[in-house]
Motif scaffolding. Structure first.
Motif, mmCIF file in Angstrom:
data_model
loop_
_atom_site.group_PDB
_atom_site.id
_atom_site.type_symbol
_atom_site.label_atom_id
_atom_site.label_comp_id
_atom_site.label_asym_id
_atom_site.label_seq_id
_atom_site.Cartn_x
_atom_site.Cartn_y
_atom_site.Cartn_z
ATOM 1 N N THR A 1 0.662 -1.133 0.368
ATOM 2 C CA THR A 1 0.302 0.136 0.010
ATOM 3 C C THR A 1 0.953 1.534 -0.075
ATOM 4 O OG1 THR A 1 -1.951 -1.412 1.789
ATOM 5 C CG2 THR A 1 -1.838 0.889 1.800
ATOM 6 N N LEU A 2 1.963 0.755 0.809
ATOM 7 C CA LEU A 2 2.883 2.159 1.042
ATOM 8 C C LEU A 2 3.934 2.416 -0.515
ATOM 9 C CD1 LEU A 2 5.674 3.112 2.816
ATOM 10 C CD2 LEU A 2 5.823 3.094 0.927
ATOM 11 N N LEU A 3 4.035 1.621 -0.974
ATOM 12 C CA LEU A 3 4.333 1.847 -2.718
ATOM 13 C C LEU A 3 3.524 2.540 -3.508
ATOM 14 C CD1 LEU A 3 6.804 -1.390 -2.459
ATOM 15 C CD2 LEU A 3 7.615 0.812 -2.427
ATOM 16 N N ARG A 4 2.460 1.562 -3.565
ATOM 17 C CA ARG A 4 1.181 2.577 -4.546
ATOM 18 C C ARG A 4 1.183 4.141 -4.168
ATOM 19 N NH1 ARG A 4 -4.480 -0.560 -5.620
ATOM 20 N NH2 ARG A 4 -5.498 0.774 -7.099
ATOM 21 N N LEU A 5 1.374 3.897 -3.515
ATOM 22 C CA LEU A 5 0.545 5.195 -2.939
ATOM 23 C C LEU A 5 1.505 6.056 -2.897
ATOM 24 C CD1 LEU A 5 -1.262 5.603 0.483
ATOM 25 C CD2 LEU A 5 -2.345 5.550 -1.778
ATOM 26 N N VAL A 6 2.801 6.368 -2.750
ATOM 27 C CA VAL A 6 4.197 6.829 -2.616
ATOM 28 C C VAL A 6 4.006 7.570 -4.455
ATOM 29 C CG1 VAL A 6 4.884 6.541 -0.926
ATOM 30 C CG2 VAL A 6 6.104 5.247 -3.072
ATOM 31 N N ALA A 7 3.649 5.871 -5.542
ATOM 32 C CA ALA A 7 3.705 5.806 -6.770
ATOM 33 C C ALA A 7 2.489 6.881 -7.728
ATOM 34 C CB ALA A 7 3.568 4.752 -7.497
ATOM 35 N N SER A 8 1.401 6.545 -6.925
ATOM 36 C CA SER A 8 0.480 7.949 -7.163
ATOM 37 C C SER A 8 0.295 8.980 -7.966
ATOM 38 C CB SER A 8 -1.078 7.820 -6.035
ATOM 39 O OG SER A 8 -0.424 7.605 -5.054
ATOM 40 N N PRO A 9 -0.484 9.512 -8.402
ATOM 41 C CA PRO A 9 0.022 10.667 -9.490
ATOM 42 C C PRO A 9 0.200 12.319 -8.533
ATOM 43 C CG PRO A 9 -1.618 9.286 -10.634
ATOM 44 C CD PRO A 9 -1.777 8.584 -9.528
ATOM 45 N N SER B 1 9.139 16.283 -9.759
ATOM 46 C CA SER B 1 10.387 16.949 -10.544
ATOM 47 C C SER B 1 10.365 17.182 -12.363
ATOM 48 C CB SER B 1 11.674 16.286 -9.872
ATOM 49 O OG SER B 1 11.764 14.739 -10.410
ATOM 50 N N TRP B 2 9.411 16.488 -12.332
ATOM 51 C CA TRP B 2 9.127 16.202 -14.381
ATOM 52 C C TRP B 2 8.712 17.672 -14.476
ATOM 53 C CZ3 TRP B 2 5.688 17.987 -17.771
ATOM 54 C CH2 TRP B 2 5.841 17.339 -18.855
ATOM 55 N N ILE B 3 7.793 18.024 -13.172
ATOM 56 C CA ILE B 3 7.459 19.299 -13.242
ATOM 57 C C ILE B 3 8.393 20.679 -12.763
ATOM 58 C CG2 ILE B 3 5.319 20.665 -12.454
ATOM 59 C CD1 ILE B 3 3.872 18.376 -12.664
ATOM 60 N N THR B 4 8.717 20.457 -11.770
ATOM 61 C CA THR B 4 9.342 21.591 -10.835
ATOM 62 C C THR B 4 10.684 21.683 -11.652
ATOM 63 O OG1 THR B 4 9.736 19.936 -9.342
ATOM 64 C CG2 THR B 4 7.915 21.491 -9.188
ATOM 65 N N ASP B 5 11.372 20.899 -12.216
ATOM 66 C CA ASP B 5 12.667 20.652 -13.016
ATOM 67 C C ASP B 5 13.162 22.097 -14.306
ATOM 68 O OD1 ASP B 5 14.113 19.237 -11.111
ATOM 69 O OD2 ASP B 5 14.185 17.651 -12.379
ATOM 70 N N GLU C 1 14.063 1.630 -3.405
ATOM 71 C CA GLU C 1 13.031 0.348 -3.827
ATOM 72 C C GLU C 1 11.316 2.216 -3.962
ATOM 73 O OE1 GLU C 1 9.710 -2.758 -3.621
ATOM 74 O OE2 GLU C 1 11.856 -2.347 -2.426
ATOM 75 N N VAL C 2 11.318 2.653 -2.588
ATOM 76 C CA VAL C 2 10.569 3.749 -2.482
ATOM 77 C C VAL C 2 10.739 5.001 -3.543
ATOM 78 C CG1 VAL C 2 9.632 5.652 -1.354
ATOM 79 C CG2 VAL C 2 10.331 3.142 -0.393
ATOM 80 N N ARG C 3 12.158 4.825 -3.220
ATOM 81 C CA ARG C 3 12.675 5.936 -5.066
ATOM 82 C C ARG C 3 12.570 5.871 -5.698
ATOM 83 N NH1 ARG C 3 15.559 10.523 -4.280
ATOM 84 N NH2 ARG C 3 16.144 9.881 -2.551
ATOM 85 N N ALA C 4 12.131 4.631 -6.301
ATOM 86 C CA ALA C 4 12.194 3.466 -7.875
ATOM 87 C C ALA C 4 10.568 3.963 -7.669
ATOM 88 C CB ALA C 4 12.526 1.984 -7.913
ATOM 89 N N ALA C 5 10.331 3.787 -7.344
ATOM 90 C CA ALA C 5 8.129 3.428 -7.291
ATOM 91 C C ALA C 5 7.610 5.690 -7.300
ATOM 92 C CB ALA C 5 7.379 3.221 -6.097
ATOM 93 N N TRP C 6 8.312 5.902 -6.942
ATOM 94 C CA TRP C 6 7.714 6.940 -6.443
ATOM 95 C C TRP C 6 8.470 8.771 -7.476
ATOM 96 C CZ3 TRP C 6 11.474 11.543 -4.780
ATOM 97 C CH2 TRP C 6 10.689 13.426 -4.936
ATOM 98 N N THR C 7 9.629 7.887 -8.498
ATOM 99 C CA THR C 7 9.984 9.395 -9.092
ATOM 100 C C THR C 7 9.810 8.337 -10.822
ATOM 101 O OG1 THR C 7 12.316 7.683 -8.641
ATOM 102 C CG2 THR C 7 11.920 9.206 -7.823
ATOM 103 N N ALA C 8 8.852 7.115 -11.056
ATOM 104 C CA ALA C 8 8.527 6.687 -11.799
ATOM 105 C C ALA C 8 7.508 7.412 -12.795
ATOM 106 C CB ALA C 8 8.430 4.723 -12.376
ATOM 107 N N THR C 9 6.500 7.890 -11.942
ATOM 108 C CA THR C 9 4.919 7.954 -12.173
ATOM 109 C C THR C 9 4.885 8.708 -13.988
ATOM 110 O OG1 THR C 9 4.667 6.966 -10.663
ATOM 111 C CG2 THR C 9 2.348 8.282 -11.637
ATOM 112 N N LEU C 10 5.283 10.046 -13.099
ATOM 113 C CA LEU C 10 5.082 11.265 -14.754
ATOM 114 C C LEU C 10 5.948 11.207 -15.710
ATOM 115 C CD1 LEU C 10 4.555 14.918 -12.784
ATOM 116 C CD2 LEU C 10 2.885 12.661 -13.293
ATOM 117 N N PRO C 11 7.397 10.211 -15.190
ATOM 118 C CA PRO C 11 8.611 10.158 -16.689
ATOM 119 C C PRO C 11 7.814 8.944 -17.330
ATOM 120 C CG PRO C 11 9.340 10.275 -15.132
ATOM 121 C CD PRO C 11 8.031 10.568 -14.525
ATOM 122 N N ALA C 12 7.150 8.107 -16.887
ATOM 123 C CA ALA C 12 6.651 6.773 -17.908
ATOM 124 C C ALA C 12 5.348 7.408 -18.477
ATOM 125 C CB ALA C 12 5.982 5.707 -16.793
#
Length: 745
Positions: free
Chosen positions: A419-427, A433-437, A731-742
């Motif tokens: 559940t934690l991994l699913r939530l951190v990856a949610s939009p 950072s895709w936006i803020t960068d 692993e948390v970071r991989a889930a958190w950072t992947a959503t917008l670029p994907a």
């Protein structure tokens, strides 16, 4: 040409008042004010100035309650407030700060890049018009579902527009939000905030006083872009032989605006301005009528002197044009030459187009013929006031009865981990950072905090390190469940975010985004949100400095989630002593401040895992919010980090704070681990202290009556919930950072 003389002679001439967005009774009201039919130029002015966007005709009966709030802040007085281009606050040491948030929603849907870019440009000129140097911007954004085709159309353009214009101006973008929900599909929200700094003596107001003073228009030339942008596209109804439709979205030129900023600041420094107004929504119609109305009440303008980019423009179109990068100044005759010389130095075109009079009328001529003769206040301030019907929706009780607390929950450690991994990856919770960068966060060299910190912070004085902090927040799901409470929760979260950095919250600006005011359900949401903000400000002792209302954010019968975005500005005496939002060292004690309750309705967990919206939002306890803020201010230098708890609950806070510097954390949660991780109770934050300082923090919390619970300690490379699960931060970071670029590339 339709002149005042012809308007008097052919009173029965048909006019396109409905095409311009006016109602039949509004058109008759204009005729009564003038004692004749309006000229086409007057009709153009009234139509844009009486539009919902400019006149607030459906909202002002509710907004007036903000005047009941004392105009004092916790550290000083308000130097300018509601009714001015932006609010101005005393922050000490002879400095003042001005800030305001506004919307540019509909233009950004039509033309995402230019809509968003000119939203930034417009709010920057509001700040400039107060006599301040703009120093930073922020942008709270709302989009439809991340995987929707139209989101892919509007989001990249909006983000590029915000970044492109702000970066070219050399203004750091230090915060904001990017939220996704299906109700924003077809109705993206682009709210823009700007912060400016000035000395007390540099304050300027929008008024035209002193008969004989000259009216100067300077900046970019006037073109056909933006005509009717605040009401409707109807320029072709004026003259069948003239140009057809003009573009309704303004076109921005940030390099011209940069010249305009520096030129204007030099003019201020030379003491050459008696009154000033930016040209934004409604263009010359707004600037002339508002300056005259706020001053001695009279102005004469020769419209044919306005520099044009398009020589085919009719007078009506010139008055309605919302071409960007323009300002209007009132200047004493003896100062005109010096004013024009400074403009020439900066290569900013400037022309005297009129003068202040004592007639009490706004007179506008076109090639020697009078095309406008109106009482300026009737255009700028005395437009229609609607007492629109509103009532609690019939569906509200059923919505609130459908509580998320009854939904199926994870029960094992593995399920909690997933559940934690699913939530951190949610939009809504993933890495933005895709936006803020795409935004420059550090230009000018005074940015102290920015994304992804809880709030943005700017140094005001490099000698004393005086600074200000700003946050914008709103959870539209909470506002849907209960708009009174939802508006207060938006204020509370923004207030808390400012406090976590060590600043003292001073005042708010709001941007109230809602559906159609003609729907009694929507008007009830709006009225309740206004009431909630007023009551919260009274209890917290902070004023409303101004803001914006955006209505008709609706597609068919589907209104957006009620979205009362609240910006809170705070002051910090020494930015070098701010509190960071994340821990950076191992071996520190992790402490939860505030009371946790079983509050899941409207939460990210309910939204992401179950697609559910129902129940009552978290309880608001403003006394607890104030106590927590006071504790955090007193704890500056004692706590080594502070991060608020909001969307996603404790789980999201632990993940974000751990990932910031790749320092893990191990916590022990008393009671139900699921509730401890994912409930979204307000008035809470996580802080860290050196082990030897825990006793001091405990005593401080007891004195402020803030509940305190020791959770664990920092260290390692994992996020560990003892007795439940462990997950590597990588692993948390991989889930958190992947959503917008994907999704966005």
């Amino acid at each position: 040409m339709d002149t005042v003389a012809t308007a008097t002679e052919d009173a029965g001439r048909e006019q396109p008042w409905a095409d311009l967005g006016l109602k039949a009774d509004e058109y008759q009201q204009i005729r009564q004010i003038l004692g004749r039919r309006p000229t086409s130029s007057e009709l153009a002015m009234y139509s844009v100035m009486w539009s919902e966007h400019c006149s607030y005709k459906s909202s002002k009966v509710h907004l007036k309650q903000f005047s009941e709030i004392p105009q004092e802040t916790p550290v000083g007085k308000m130097l300018a407030g509601i009714g001015e281009n932006a609010g101005v606050l005393d922050i000490g040491q002879g400095y003042a700060v001005t800030f305001k948030v506004e919307s540019h929603n509909h233009p950004s849907y039509v033309e995402p890049y230019q809509g968003a870019a000119t939203g930034v440009g417009g709010i920057v000129r509001d700040i400039l018009a107060m006599g301040a140097r703009p120093v930073a911007v922020m942008d709270p954004l709302r989009f439809g579902p991340l995987d929707a085709d139209d989101t892919h159309r509007v989001l990249p353009g909006i983000v590029a527009g915000v970044g492109g214009y702000g970066n070219c101006l050399g203004l750091p973008n230090i915060g904001g939000e990017a939220v996704f929900d299906e109700t924003y599909l077809g109705n993206p929200l682009v709210n823009a905030l700007c912060i400016g700094v000035l000395r007390h003596e540099d304050l300027h107001l929008a008024k035209a006083s002193g008969a004989g003073n000259q009216v100067i228009l300077y900046g970019a030339r006037t073109g056909g872009d933006g005509i009717g942008g605040v009401s409707v596209l109807a320029s072709e109804t004026f003259d069948a032989d003239g140009p057809a439709k003009r573009p309704s979205v303004q076109v921005g030129d940030p390099f011209m605006e940069k010249l305009l900023i520096e030129c204007t600041l030099e003019i201020f420094a030379a003491g050459l301005v008696a009154g000033i107004q930016d040209l934004g929504g409604a263009g010359l119609s707004c600037a002339t009528s508002e300056l005259a109305s706020a001053g001695d009440g009279g102005m004469h303008v020769e419209l044919d002197k306005v520099p044009l980019r398009d020589s085919t423009l009719a007078p009506e179109e010139i008055l309605m044009s919302e071409s960007q990068e323009r300002m209007m100044a009132v200047v004493e005759p003896d100062d005109v030459a010096a004013f024009l010389a400074i403009c020439a130095k900066w290569e900013v075109e400037a022309v005297v187009i009129g003068e202040v009079t004592d007639t009490g009328r706004l007179h506008i001529d076109w090639h020697g013929e009078r095309v406008v003769d109106v009482p300026p206040r009737s255009v700028a301030h005395d437009g229609p006031t609607y007492h629109r019907p509103f009532a609690r929706p019939a569906w509200q009780d059923a919505l609130q009865a459908d509580a998320a607390e009854a939904l199926a929950r994870p029960s094992t450690g593995d399920e909690l981990r997933d559940t934690l991994l699913r939530l951190v990856a949610s939009p809504n919770l993933c890495d933005k950072s895709w936006i803020t960068d795409q935004y420059d966060r550090y230009v000018r060299g005074d940015t102290v905090l920015s994304q992804p910190s809880d709030s943005g912070m700017i140094r005001v004085d490099d000698r004393t390190n005086l600074g200000v902090s700003v946050s914008t927040d709103c959870n539209g799901r909470f506002a849907k469940l209960d708009p009174y409470t939802g508006a207060q929760l938006a204020l509370a979260e923004s207030y808390r975010n400012v406090a976590t950095g060590g600043a003292v919250p001073l005042a708010i600006s709001d941007c109230l985004n809602f559906g159609s005011p003609e729907d009694p359900d929507v008007m009830w949401q709006f009225a309740e949100a206004c009431r909630g903000l007023k009551d919260a400000c009274l209890e917290l002792g902070i004023p409303v400095t101004g803001g914006n209302v955006s209505l008709y954010n609706q597609t068919g019968e589907t209104a957006i989630l009620p979205t009362p975005v609240v910006a809170v500005l705070g002051v910090i005496e020494d930015v070098t002593r701010r509190t960071p939002s994340a821990w950076s060292a191992a071996g520190e004690t992790v402490v939860l401040l505030g009371e946790s309750r079983e509050e899941l309705s409207g939460s990210e967990w309910a939204h992401v895992v179950h697609g559910h919206l129902g129940g009552l939002p978290p309880r608001v306890d403003l006394a607890a919010e104030r106590s927590l803020a006071e504790l955090l201010h007193e704890a500056v230098g004692l706590v080594t980090s502070a991060h608020d708890l909001s969307d996603g609950g404790l789980a999201q806070t632990l993940a974000e704070a751990g990932m910031r510097h790749d320092v893990g954390v191990s916590v022990r949660l008393p009671g139900d681990a699921f509730l401890g991780l994912f409930a979204e109770s307000a008035a809470r934050c996580v802080v860290t202290v050196a082990p030897g300082d825990l006793e001091r923090l405990t005593a401080l919390a007891a004195r402020h009556e803030v509940p305190l619970a020791v959770l664990g300690e920092t260290g390692g490379s994992d996020l560990v919930v003892e007795g439940e699960f462990s997950v590597p931060l990588a692993e948390v970071r991989a889930a958190w950072t992947a959503t917008l670029p994907a999704v966005l590339g």
